[in-house]
Design a protein around this motif. Structure first.
Motif, PDB file in Angstrom:
ATOM      1  N   MET A   1      47.152  39.049  18.234  1.00 56.93           N
ATOM      2  CA  MET A   1      47.147  38.910  19.675  1.00 56.93           C
ATOM      3  C   MET A   1      46.736  37.479  19.995  1.00 56.93           C
ATOM      4  SD  MET A   1      47.345  40.207  22.842  1.00 56.93           S
ATOM      5  CE  MET A   1      47.745  41.867  22.418  1.00 56.93           C
ATOM      6  N   ARG A   2      47.482  36.863  20.864  1.00 57.25           N
ATOM      7  CA  ARG A   2      47.161  35.484  21.231  1.00 57.25           C
ATOM      8  C   ARG A   2      45.934  35.399  22.124  1.00 57.25           C
ATOM      9  NH1 ARG A   2      52.438  34.719  25.080  1.00 57.25           N
ATOM     10  NH2 ARG A   2      51.104  34.532  26.882  1.00 57.25           N
ATOM     11  N   ALA A   3      45.265  34.281  22.078  1.00 55.10           N
ATOM     12  CA  ALA A   3      44.027  34.095  22.834  1.00 55.10           C
ATOM     13  C   ALA A   3      44.272  33.396  24.164  1.00 55.10           C
ATOM     14  CB  ALA A   3      43.024  33.300  22.009  1.00 55.10           C
ATOM     15  N   GLU A   4      45.276  32.547  24.239  1.00 51.43           N
ATOM     16  CA  GLU A   4      45.567  31.782  25.453  1.00 51.43           C
ATOM     17  C   GLU A   4      46.715  32.430  26.229  1.00 51.43           C
ATOM     18  OE1 GLU A   4      43.837  29.043  26.489  1.00 51.43           O
ATOM     19  OE2 GLU A   4      42.511  29.435  24.789  1.00 51.43           O
ATOM     20  N   TRP A   5      46.500  32.632  27.519  1.00 55.56           N
ATOM     21  CA  TRP A   5      47.507  33.251  28.382  1.00 55.56           C
ATOM     22  C   TRP A   5      47.661  32.425  29.648  1.00 55.56           C
ATOM     23  CZ3 TRP A   5      50.007  37.995  27.400  1.00 55.56           C
ATOM     24  CH2 TRP A   5      49.556  38.680  26.274  1.00 55.56           C
ATOM     25  N   GLU A   6      48.891  32.202  30.059  1.00 55.44           N
ATOM     26  CA  GLU A   6      49.162  31.598  31.364  1.00 55.44           C
ATOM     27  C   GLU A   6      48.890  32.675  32.414  1.00 55.44           C
ATOM     28  OE1 GLU A   6      50.055  28.447  32.115  1.00 55.44           O
ATOM     29  OE2 GLU A   6      49.795  27.985  29.993  1.00 55.44           O
ATOM     30  N   PRO A   7      48.445  32.282  33.611  1.00 50.22           N
ATOM     31  CA  PRO A   7      48.115  33.294  34.632  1.00 50.22           C
ATOM     32  C   PRO A   7      49.250  34.281  34.935  1.00 50.22           C
ATOM     33  CG  PRO A   7      47.283  31.161  35.307  1.00 50.22           C
ATOM     34  CD  PRO A   7      48.108  30.934  34.059  1.00 50.22           C
ATOM     35  N   ASP A   8      50.489  33.797  35.063  1.00 47.24           N
ATOM     36  CA  ASP A   8      51.593  34.711  35.365  1.00 47.24           C
ATOM     37  C   ASP A   8      51.897  35.644  34.198  1.00 47.24           C
ATOM     38  OD1 ASP A   8      52.528  32.414  33.992  1.00 47.24           O
ATOM     39  OD2 ASP A   8      54.566  32.700  34.745  1.00 47.24           O
ATOM     40  N   GLU A   9      51.737  35.177  32.960  1.00 48.09           N
ATOM     41  CA  GLU A   9      51.923  36.031  31.787  1.00 48.09           C
ATOM     42  C   GLU A   9      50.818  37.086  31.698  1.00 48.09           C
ATOM     43  OE1 GLU A   9      53.898  33.099  28.486  1.00 48.09           O
ATOM     44  OE2 GLU A   9      51.737  32.937  28.847  1.00 48.09           O
ATOM     45  N   LEU A  10      49.609  36.679  31.999  1.00 46.22           N
ATOM     46  CA  LEU A  10      48.466  37.589  31.974  1.00 46.22           C
ATOM     47  C   LEU A  10      48.674  38.724  32.972  1.00 46.22           C
ATOM     48  CD1 LEU A  10      45.581  38.025  30.836  1.00 46.22           C
ATOM     49  CD2 LEU A  10      44.757  36.732  32.788  1.00 46.22           C
ATOM     50  N   ILE A  11      49.064  38.374  34.179  1.00 46.95           N
ATOM     51  CA  ILE A  11      49.303  39.387  35.214  1.00 46.95           C
ATOM     52  C   ILE A  11      50.462  40.293  34.828  1.00 46.95           C
ATOM     53  CG2 ILE A  11      50.062  39.725  37.610  1.00 46.95           C
ATOM     54  CD1 ILE A  11      48.475  37.086  38.223  1.00 46.95           C
ATOM     55  N   GLY A  12      51.552  39.707  34.370  1.00 45.28           N
ATOM     56  CA  GLY A  12      52.729  40.484  34.013  1.00 45.28           C
ATOM     57  C   GLY A  12      52.525  41.414  32.826  1.00 45.28           C
ATOM     58  N   SER A  13      51.700  40.995  31.889  1.00 43.25           N
ATOM     59  CA  SER A  13      51.506  41.788  30.669  1.00 43.25           C
ATOM     60  C   SER A  13      50.373  42.802  30.759  1.00 43.25           C
ATOM     61  CB  SER A  13      51.226  40.860  29.482  1.00 43.25           C
ATOM     62  OG  SER A  13      52.326  40.039  29.227  1.00 43.25           O
ATOM     63  N   TRP A  14      49.317  42.488  31.491  1.00 41.18           N
ATOM     64  CA  TRP A  14      48.109  43.306  31.466  1.00 41.18           C
ATOM     65  C   TRP A  14      47.870  44.126  32.724  1.00 41.18           C
ATOM     66  CZ3 TRP A  14      45.513  44.227  27.106  1.00 41.18           C
ATOM     67  CH2 TRP A  14      45.768  43.392  26.020  1.00 41.18           C
ATOM     68  N   THR A  15      48.684  43.966  33.759  1.00 44.76           N
ATOM     69  CA  THR A  15      48.515  44.752  34.984  1.00 44.76           C
ATOM     70  C   THR A  15      49.217  46.101  34.824  1.00 44.76           C
ATOM     71  OG1 THR A  15      48.437  42.740  36.308  1.00 44.76           O
ATOM     72  CG2 THR A  15      48.910  44.795  37.483  1.00 44.76           C
ATOM     73  N   PRO A  16      48.497  47.196  35.032  1.00 47.46           N
ATOM     74  CA  PRO A  16      49.141  48.513  34.946  1.00 47.46           C
ATOM     75  C   PRO A  16      50.226  48.671  36.018  1.00 47.46           C
ATOM     76  CG  PRO A  16      46.754  48.733  34.895  1.00 47.46           C
ATOM     77  CD  PRO A  16      47.058  47.310  35.269  1.00 47.46           C
ATOM     78  N   VAL A  17      51.339  49.272  35.640  1.00 46.38           N
ATOM     79  CA  VAL A  17      52.429  49.543  36.563  1.00 46.38           C
ATOM     80  C   VAL A  17      52.459  51.039  36.864  1.00 46.38           C
ATOM     81  CG1 VAL A  17      53.799  47.542  35.861  1.00 46.38           C
ATOM     82  CG2 VAL A  17      54.069  49.684  34.644  1.00 46.38           C
ATOM     83  N   GLU A  18      53.380  51.460  37.692  1.00 48.52           N
ATOM     84  CA  GLU A  18      53.416  52.844  38.178  1.00 48.52           C
ATOM     85  C   GLU A  18      53.335  53.887  37.064  1.00 48.52           C
ATOM     86  OE1 GLU A  18      56.336  55.807  40.663  1.00 48.52           O
ATOM     87  OE2 GLU A  18      56.494  53.662  41.001  1.00 48.52           O
ATOM     88  N   GLY A  19      54.124  53.730  36.026  1.00 50.25           N
ATOM     89  CA  GLY A  19      54.095  54.699  34.929  1.00 50.25           C
ATOM     90  C   GLY A  19      52.754  54.748  34.217  1.00 50.25           C
ATOM     91  N   ASP A  20      52.093  53.594  34.140  1.00 49.95           N
ATOM     92  CA  ASP A  20      50.770  53.532  33.523  1.00 49.95           C
ATOM     93  C   ASP A  20      49.753  54.328  34.338  1.00 49.95           C
ATOM     94  OD1 ASP A  20      51.858  51.779  31.643  1.00 49.95           O
ATOM     95  OD2 ASP A  20      51.171  49.995  32.712  1.00 49.95           O
ATOM     96  N   TRP A  21      49.848  54.217  35.656  1.00 49.69           N
ATOM     97  CA  TRP A  21      48.863  54.888  36.517  1.00 49.69           C
ATOM     98  C   TRP A  21      48.919  56.402  36.384  1.00 49.69           C
ATOM     99  CZ3 TRP A  21      44.740  52.651  37.854  1.00 49.69           C
ATOM    100  CH2 TRP A  21      44.718  51.288  38.086  1.00 49.69           C
ATOM    101  N   LYS A  22      50.073  56.934  36.034  1.00 46.29           N
ATOM    102  CA  LYS A  22      50.170  58.382  35.817  1.00 46.29           C
ATOM    103  C   LYS A  22      49.284  58.813  34.652  1.00 46.29           C
ATOM    104  CE  LYS A  22      54.802  58.809  37.687  1.00 46.29           C
ATOM    105  NZ  LYS A  22      56.200  59.092  37.409  1.00 46.29           N
TER     106      LYS A  22
END
Length: 61
Positions: A1-22
């Motif tokens: 797992m990489r240690a450095e993340w750009e803000p937009d990549e961080l949000i896109g990869s780590w933010t739960p989406v609708e299916g996750d919330w179920k």
């Protein structure tokens, strides 16, 4: 797992989406955050982390 993340990549990869919330919605407190992090880690890496330090600190905060 990489240690450095750009803000937009961080949000896109780590933010739960609708299916996750179920899956996450019936958890509470620290269990919810831990489960969400494990779920997103699995989506990114295709495996669960061996230990908590494998999850990038920026994803936790």
């Amino acid at each position: 797992m990489r240690a450095e993340w750009e803000p937009d990549e961080l949000i896109g990869s780590w933010t739960p989406v609708e299916g996750d919330w179920k899956l996450i919605k019936n958890k509470s407190g620290a269990t919810r955050q831990g489960f969400a992090l494990m779920l997103k880690f699995y989506e990114i890496e295709g495996r669960f982390p061996a230990y908590s330090k494998k999850v990038p600190q920026v994803a936790i905060i």
